[in-house]
Motif scaffolding. Structure first.
Motif, PDB file in Angstrom:
ATOM      1  N   TYR A 112       2.168 -11.517   5.199  1.00  0.00           N
ATOM      2  CA  TYR A 112       1.830 -12.218   3.971  1.00  0.00           C
ATOM      3  C   TYR A 112       2.479 -11.539   2.766  1.00  0.00           C
ATOM      4  O   TYR A 112       2.845 -10.369   2.819  1.00  0.00           O
ATOM      5  N   HIS A 113       2.584 -12.277   1.679  1.00  0.00           N
ATOM      6  CA  HIS A 113       3.246 -11.813   0.468  1.00  0.00           C
ATOM      7  C   HIS A 113       2.469 -10.654  -0.160  1.00  0.00           C
ATOM      8  O   HIS A 113       1.242 -10.599  -0.088  1.00  0.00           O
ATOM      9  N   MET A 114       3.162  -9.745  -0.808  1.00  0.00           N
ATOM     10  CA  MET A 114       2.494  -8.610  -1.454  1.00  0.00           C
ATOM     11  C   MET A 114       1.721  -9.030  -2.710  1.00  0.00           C
ATOM     12  O   MET A 114       0.793  -8.354  -3.118  1.00  0.00           O
ATOM     13  N   TYR A 115       2.117 -10.159  -3.317  1.00  0.00           N
ATOM     14  CA  TYR A 115       1.426 -10.589  -4.543  1.00  0.00           C
ATOM     15  C   TYR A 115       0.586 -11.845  -4.310  1.00  0.00           C
ATOM     16  O   TYR A 115      -0.622 -11.806  -4.439  1.00  0.00           O
ATOM     17  N   LYS A 154      -6.688 -12.643  -1.252  1.00  0.00           N
ATOM     18  CA  LYS A 154      -6.786 -11.478  -2.135  1.00  0.00           C
ATOM     19  C   LYS A 154      -8.212 -11.260  -2.642  1.00  0.00           C
ATOM     20  O   LYS A 154      -8.518 -10.202  -3.188  1.00  0.00           O
ATOM     21  N   SER A 164       6.009 -12.858   3.245  1.00  0.00           N
ATOM     22  CA  SER A 164       6.849 -11.795   2.712  1.00  0.00           C
ATOM     23  C   SER A 164       8.265 -12.263   2.390  1.00  0.00           C
ATOM     24  O   SER A 164       8.935 -11.680   1.547  1.00  0.00           O
ATOM     25  N   TRP A 166      -3.342  -8.363   5.820  1.00  0.00           N
ATOM     26  CA  TRP A 166      -2.474  -9.526   5.950  1.00  0.00           C
ATOM     27  C   TRP A 166      -1.080  -9.256   5.414  1.00  0.00           C
ATOM     28  O   TRP A 166      -0.098  -9.819   5.903  1.00  0.00           O
ATOM     29  N   GLU A 167      -0.978  -8.401   4.431  1.00  0.00           N
ATOM     30  CA  GLU A 167       0.340  -8.044   3.896  1.00  0.00           C
ATOM     31  C   GLU A 167       1.167  -7.305   4.943  1.00  0.00           C
ATOM     32  O   GLU A 167       2.384  -7.500   5.038  1.00  0.00           O
ATOM     33  N   ARG A 168       0.521  -6.480   5.745  1.00  0.00           N
ATOM     34  CA  ARG A 168       1.231  -5.802   6.842  1.00  0.00           C
ATOM     35  C   ARG A 168       1.618  -6.775   7.943  1.00  0.00           C
ATOM     36  O   ARG A 168       2.476  -6.471   8.765  1.00  0.00           O
ATOM     37  N   PRO A 170       0.357  -2.046   1.242  1.00  0.00           N
ATOM     38  CA  PRO A 170      -0.003  -3.349   1.804  1.00  0.00           C
ATOM     39  C   PRO A 170      -1.323  -3.298   2.563  1.00  0.00           C
ATOM     40  O   PRO A 170      -1.647  -2.312   3.226  1.00  0.00           O
ATOM     41  N   THR A 186      -6.959  -5.392   1.195  1.00  0.00           N
ATOM     42  CA  THR A 186      -5.919  -6.167   0.520  1.00  0.00           C
ATOM     43  C   THR A 186      -5.570  -5.457  -0.780  1.00  0.00           C
ATOM     44  O   THR A 186      -6.367  -4.682  -1.303  1.00  0.00           O
TER      45      THR A 186
END
Length: 198
Positions: A183-186, A159, A196, A178-180, A175, A117
């Motif tokens: 999910y949100h990058m932040y 995170k 996202s 989960w970001e890939r 990413p 992450t």
């Protein structure tokens, strides 16, 4: 050293939008739960945009000053748990003796089974961030990240990587798992940055 105190605000001030409060601690993860018979071969790698890479055994990590932190945690799936008490190593203390390169703008946390992450370096280095080995006075269970997990409480809890094995300082924001996968990058829970498209 103890950071934080039991806050007395109304729950509405502490509970992010569309979260529900739980007294339990749900177990959510992707992949297998690692069970360690011994920590002799366990290590934590610190690498990337640093002057010199570092590998720490669990015993070496335990030699760092230990802190306690009380905080609230918020899962992207909709539950929140108030007044968690963690014990572990302050992130700031851990990297005090390391020289970060000027291009170190992000952190990629690496966990077992290749899980990662990402987060901005300033979030990782907050006073409230730590590498935890205990919760509520007891060692973490395997399901909750034994022997070591990150705790970055101001972001959604995905995170705060469980089963931490590596901390990579990076120049660019890459990413994680989960970001890939949407999910949100932040992941700010008070802004509901779950996906996202949020």
């Amino acid at each position: 050293m103890f950071f934080g105190s039991k806050r007395k605000e109304k729950n509405n001030d502490r509970l992010p939008p569309n979260q529900r409060l739980t007294e339990g601690w749900p177990v959510l993860h992707h992949g297998n739960v690692p069970y360690y018979k011994s920590l002799e071969k366990w290590d934590l790698k610190i690498f990337g945009c640093v002057q010199q890479n570092k590998e720490l055994t669990f015993n070496e990590l335990m030699n760092y000053p230990q802190i306690q932190v009380r905080n609230d945690i918020h899962c992207v799936t909709g539950w929140s748990k108030f007044d968690n008490v963690w014990e572990g190593v302050s992130v700031k203390a851990l990297i005090e003796d390391m020289s970060l390169l000027p291009e170190a703008n992000y952190v990629i946390l690496h966990a077992e089974e290749g899980w990662t992450t990402n987060l901005p370096i300033e979030d990782f280095l907050r006073e409230t961030s730590l590498l935890a080995h205990s919760h509520s006075g007891e060692r973490l269970t395997p399901e909750h990240g034994f022997p070591l997990r990150a705790v970055v409480p101001h972001l959604y809890f995905w995170k705060s990587a469980k089963w931490l094995r590596g901390i990579e300082f990076a120049a660019s924001n890459t990413p994680g798992f989960w970001e890939r996968n949407g999910y949100h990058m932040y992941g700010d829970p008070f802004k509901e940055e779950r996906f996202s498209w949020d």
